[in-house]
Motif scaffolding. Sequence first.
Motif, PDB file in Angstrom:
ATOM      1  N   ILE A 106       0.839  -1.190   0.000  1.00  0.00           N
ATOM      2  CA  ILE A 106       0.000   0.000   0.000  1.00  0.00           C
ATOM      3  C   ILE A 106       0.881   1.250   0.000  1.00  0.00           C
ATOM      4  O   ILE A 106       2.009   1.218   0.517  1.00  0.00           O
ATOM      5  CB  ILE A 106      -0.952  -0.014   1.224  1.00  0.00           C
ATOM      6  CG1 ILE A 106      -2.177   0.869   0.976  1.00  0.00           C
ATOM      7  CG2 ILE A 106      -0.229   0.408   2.504  1.00  0.00           C
ATOM      8  CD1 ILE A 106      -3.299   0.642   1.988  1.00  0.00           C
ATOM      9  N   ASN A 133      -7.174  -2.472   6.324  1.00  0.00           N
ATOM     10  CA  ASN A 133      -6.436  -1.597   5.415  1.00  0.00           C
ATOM     11  C   ASN A 133      -6.199  -0.222   6.019  1.00  0.00           C
ATOM     12  O   ASN A 133      -5.161   0.390   5.790  1.00  0.00           O
ATOM     13  CB  ASN A 133      -7.162  -1.499   4.069  1.00  0.00           C
ATOM     14  CG  ASN A 133      -6.984  -2.751   3.241  1.00  0.00           C
ATOM     15  OD1 ASN A 133      -5.856  -3.140   2.940  1.00  0.00           O
ATOM     16  ND2 ASN A 133      -8.069  -3.407   2.897  1.00  0.00           N
ATOM     17  N   ASN A 192      -4.969   1.682  -1.699  1.00  0.00           N
ATOM     18  CA  ASN A 192      -4.616   0.329  -2.117  1.00  0.00           C
ATOM     19  C   ASN A 192      -4.185   0.314  -3.577  1.00  0.00           C
ATOM     20  O   ASN A 192      -4.695   1.073  -4.398  1.00  0.00           O
ATOM     21  CB  ASN A 192      -5.802  -0.615  -1.924  1.00  0.00           C
ATOM     22  CG  ASN A 192      -6.144  -0.825  -0.464  1.00  0.00           C
ATOM     23  OD1 ASN A 192      -6.841  -0.010   0.134  1.00  0.00           O
ATOM     24  ND2 ASN A 192      -5.652  -1.889   0.116  1.00  0.00           N
TER      25      ASN A 192
END
Length: 261
Positions: A106, A133, A192
């Motif tokens: 990421i 995330n 992402n």
Amino acid sequence: MSFKTVIAGVALGLSLIAAPAYAETIKIGATPGPHAQILEAVKPILAAQGIDLEILEFSDYVLPNEALASGELNANSFQHQPYLDNQVRDRGYAIESVATTVNFPIGIYSDKFENIADLPDGAKIGIPNDPTNGGRVLLLLEDNGLLDLTEGVGTAASVADIIGNPKNFEILEVDAAQLPRVLPDVDAAGINTNYAEQAGLDPVNDPILRESPKGPYVNVIAVRSEDKDQPWVKALVEAYHSDEIRTFVETTFNGAVLASW
């Protein structure tokens, strides 16, 4: 028995021997971008075995597991293990990983600053609003001395775990797919790789800070627990882990996506 009957019988036998071991359709869910692209490359490998891989694309991170658990899908390929673990724990899904796939380090991107150290006091930073995330971005900021998180929180890190924020960053939780769109409105955003690529960002060269490719966030193929020993699962994993797919990943994504096998 006539000569024609014998020949027909031999021909039928040969056709049965040459027939593929499988004759079925496997529905697999993926997010648009690299996950779906890789599966498109897997598709002809499975077709040679008589397996039709039907790829269904989902624009978010919630629906693919719901669809798998409900039986609408046979498998999915879009998530890393910490996200799957979180979903199983919170929603009680009887699904599990059967193979690793690829890693998408990421990145934190900015339209306004060229270096993470340039972010000013009070900078607005967008992070994905899903637990794992979002935690990745927080850990990335902590690893670079920009935040302090609750000791030992690891991949479960959330905004509530911020115990030190020396530059008074304003952390904004946003749906992961929408982060490229809000990038002009914030000082930086953790995005992402799949969503960055769709937005025309370069996941290797554009981030002002990028996650190490090593770590717990390797993506997986998931299936229902009851199906994990099915022959088609083995065939799917072997096709995905083939040298052909490794070469496809390396030549297509130029370091933005990394094979795990």
